[in-house]
Write a protein that holds these residues in place. Sequence first.
Motif, PDB file in Angstrom:
ATOM      1  N   PHE A  76      12.871   6.957   8.400  1.00  0.00           N
ATOM      2  CA  PHE A  76      13.398   7.265   7.069  1.00  0.00           C
ATOM      3  C   PHE A  76      12.369   7.070   5.953  1.00  0.00           C
ATOM      4  CE2 PHE A  76      14.430   2.800   7.844  1.00  0.00           C
ATOM      5  CZ  PHE A  76      13.931   2.191   6.709  1.00  0.00           C
ATOM      6  N   VAL A  77      11.217   6.456   6.227  1.00  0.00           N
ATOM      7  CA  VAL A  77      10.216   6.199   5.182  1.00  0.00           C
ATOM      8  C   VAL A  77       9.455   7.498   4.892  1.00  0.00           C
ATOM      9  CG1 VAL A  77       8.169   4.870   4.558  1.00  0.00           C
ATOM     10  CG2 VAL A  77      10.020   3.766   5.809  1.00  0.00           C
ATOM     11  N   GLU A  78       9.377   7.845   3.618  1.00  0.00           N
ATOM     12  CA  GLU A  78       8.784   9.117   3.195  1.00  0.00           C
ATOM     13  C   GLU A  78       7.354   8.943   2.673  1.00  0.00           C
ATOM     14  OE1 GLU A  78      10.883  12.125   2.487  1.00  0.00           O
ATOM     15  OE2 GLU A  78      12.522  11.221   3.619  1.00  0.00           O
ATOM     16  N   GLN A  79       6.647  10.056   2.569  1.00  0.00           N
ATOM     17  CA  GLN A  79       5.316  10.077   1.953  1.00  0.00           C
ATOM     18  C   GLN A  79       5.439   9.658   0.485  1.00  0.00           C
ATOM     19  OE1 GLN A  79       2.850  13.328   3.187  1.00  0.00           O
ATOM     20  NE2 GLN A  79       2.053  13.593   1.130  1.00  0.00           N
ATOM     21  N   ASP A  80       4.383   9.061  -0.064  1.00  0.00           N
ATOM     22  CA  ASP A  80       4.312   8.551  -1.442  1.00  0.00           C
ATOM     23  C   ASP A  80       5.162   7.305  -1.672  1.00  0.00           C
ATOM     24  OD1 ASP A  80       2.501  10.552  -2.228  1.00  0.00           O
ATOM     25  OD2 ASP A  80       4.148  11.948  -2.613  1.00  0.00           O
ATOM     26  N   THR A  81       5.690   6.709  -0.609  1.00  0.00           N
ATOM     27  CA  THR A  81       6.432   5.452  -0.715  1.00  0.00           C
ATOM     28  C   THR A  81       5.446   4.299  -0.588  1.00  0.00           C
ATOM     29  OG1 THR A  81       8.344   6.465   0.354  1.00  0.00           O
ATOM     30  CG2 THR A  81       8.280   4.065   0.337  1.00  0.00           C
ATOM     31  N   SER A  82       5.648   3.243  -1.357  1.00  0.00           N
ATOM     32  CA  SER A  82       4.834   2.026  -1.197  1.00  0.00           C
ATOM     33  C   SER A  82       5.522   1.135  -0.174  1.00  0.00           C
ATOM     34  CB  SER A  82       4.702   1.287  -2.530  1.00  0.00           C
ATOM     35  OG  SER A  82       3.888   2.033  -3.410  1.00  0.00           O
ATOM     36  N   VAL A  83       4.725   0.590   0.740  1.00  0.00           N
ATOM     37  CA  VAL A  83       5.271  -0.252   1.807  1.00  0.00           C
ATOM     38  C   VAL A  83       4.527  -1.582   1.856  1.00  0.00           C
ATOM     39  CG1 VAL A  83       6.090   1.654   3.248  1.00  0.00           C
ATOM     40  CG2 VAL A  83       3.760   0.816   3.535  1.00  0.00           C
ATOM     41  N   LEU A  91       0.841  -1.196   0.000  1.00  0.00           N
ATOM     42  CA  LEU A  91       0.000   0.000   0.000  1.00  0.00           C
ATOM     43  C   LEU A  91       0.875   1.244   0.000  1.00  0.00           C
ATOM     44  CD1 LEU A  91      -2.570  -1.202   2.685  1.00  0.00           C
ATOM     45  CD2 LEU A  91      -2.986  -0.988   0.239  1.00  0.00           C
ATOM     46  N   LYS A  92       0.333   2.328  -0.533  1.00  0.00           N
ATOM     47  CA  LYS A  92       1.070   3.580  -0.641  1.00  0.00           C
ATOM     48  C   LYS A  92       0.795   4.462   0.574  1.00  0.00           C
ATOM     49  CE  LYS A  92       1.730   7.310  -3.978  1.00  0.00           C
ATOM     50  NZ  LYS A  92       1.275   7.842  -5.260  1.00  0.00           N
ATOM     51  N   ILE A  93       1.827   5.137   1.053  1.00  0.00           N
ATOM     52  CA  ILE A  93       1.677   6.090   2.156  1.00  0.00           C
ATOM     53  C   ILE A  93       1.177   7.405   1.573  1.00  0.00           C
ATOM     54  CG2 ILE A  93       2.880   7.427   3.915  1.00  0.00           C
ATOM     55  CD1 ILE A  93       4.808   5.082   4.233  1.00  0.00           C
ATOM     56  N   VAL A  94       0.032   7.886   2.061  1.00  0.00           N
ATOM     57  CA  VAL A  94      -0.521   9.146   1.558  1.00  0.00           C
ATOM     58  C   VAL A  94      -0.220  10.320   2.481  1.00  0.00           C
ATOM     59  CG1 VAL A  94      -2.345   8.086   0.169  1.00  0.00           C
ATOM     60  CG2 VAL A  94      -2.800   8.667   2.560  1.00  0.00           C
ATOM     61  N   GLN A  95       0.145  10.022   3.745  1.00  0.00           N
ATOM     62  CA  GLN A  95       0.482  11.114   4.655  1.00  0.00           C
ATOM     63  C   GLN A  95       1.395  10.585   5.756  1.00  0.00           C
ATOM     64  OE1 GLN A  95      -0.193  12.222   8.093  1.00  0.00           O
ATOM     65  NE2 GLN A  95       1.023  13.982   7.461  1.00  0.00           N
TER      66      GLN A  95
END
Length: 195
Positions: free
Chosen positions: A175-182, A141-145
């Motif tokens: 270190f995980v940024e917005q718009d990254t898929s996790v 899933l993608k991080i939206v915020q």
Amino acid sequence: MPRRNKEKLNMISVTELRNGTKVEMDGGLWECLEYSHLKMGRGGAKVVTKFRNMESGSIVDRTFNSGEKLQDIYVEGKTMQYLYKDGNDFVFMDMETYDQVHLPPSLIGDAAKFMKENTEVEVSMYGDKALSITLPNQVILKIVQTDPGVRGDTVSGGTKPATLETGAVVQVPLFVEQDTSVKVDTRTGQYLSRA
């Protein structure tokens, strides 16, 4: 007449119960969660069980005499694809027949936090009635915020909350940024890695 014979074939002794055995009992569908056999001094053996109602989720403890029988049921797992939400209902498509099924939120439960459109799930069916769904163990899933990582924020094991595209909030490393898929474990709701 043939129906009666078929029903007799589906009867199982309570001594055959195991974890996960599904039966019809007291007008409902139940799954055995625990069982143990007790030998009584002068009396017959007893089977002490714990059952979960597959429709309501309620749990009951029951004790049976060893000679009692229950109606065994066959629950089939069908692969279905989550399509969209229609009002409160979740709409799934049978991957073999392409039939669409509307399932209520009460049946979906916490799984809704990790389902996005086109997610394939396994739906447990008894005849044409859906009982439960099982997600894949991991989803991407993608991080939206999420808050940006601050330079120098290198605390080992430090985490921050991140909102996923489905609305679920998980803890991710700094270190995980917005718009990254996790990759997320759907059983625990924990972050596993970047995807």
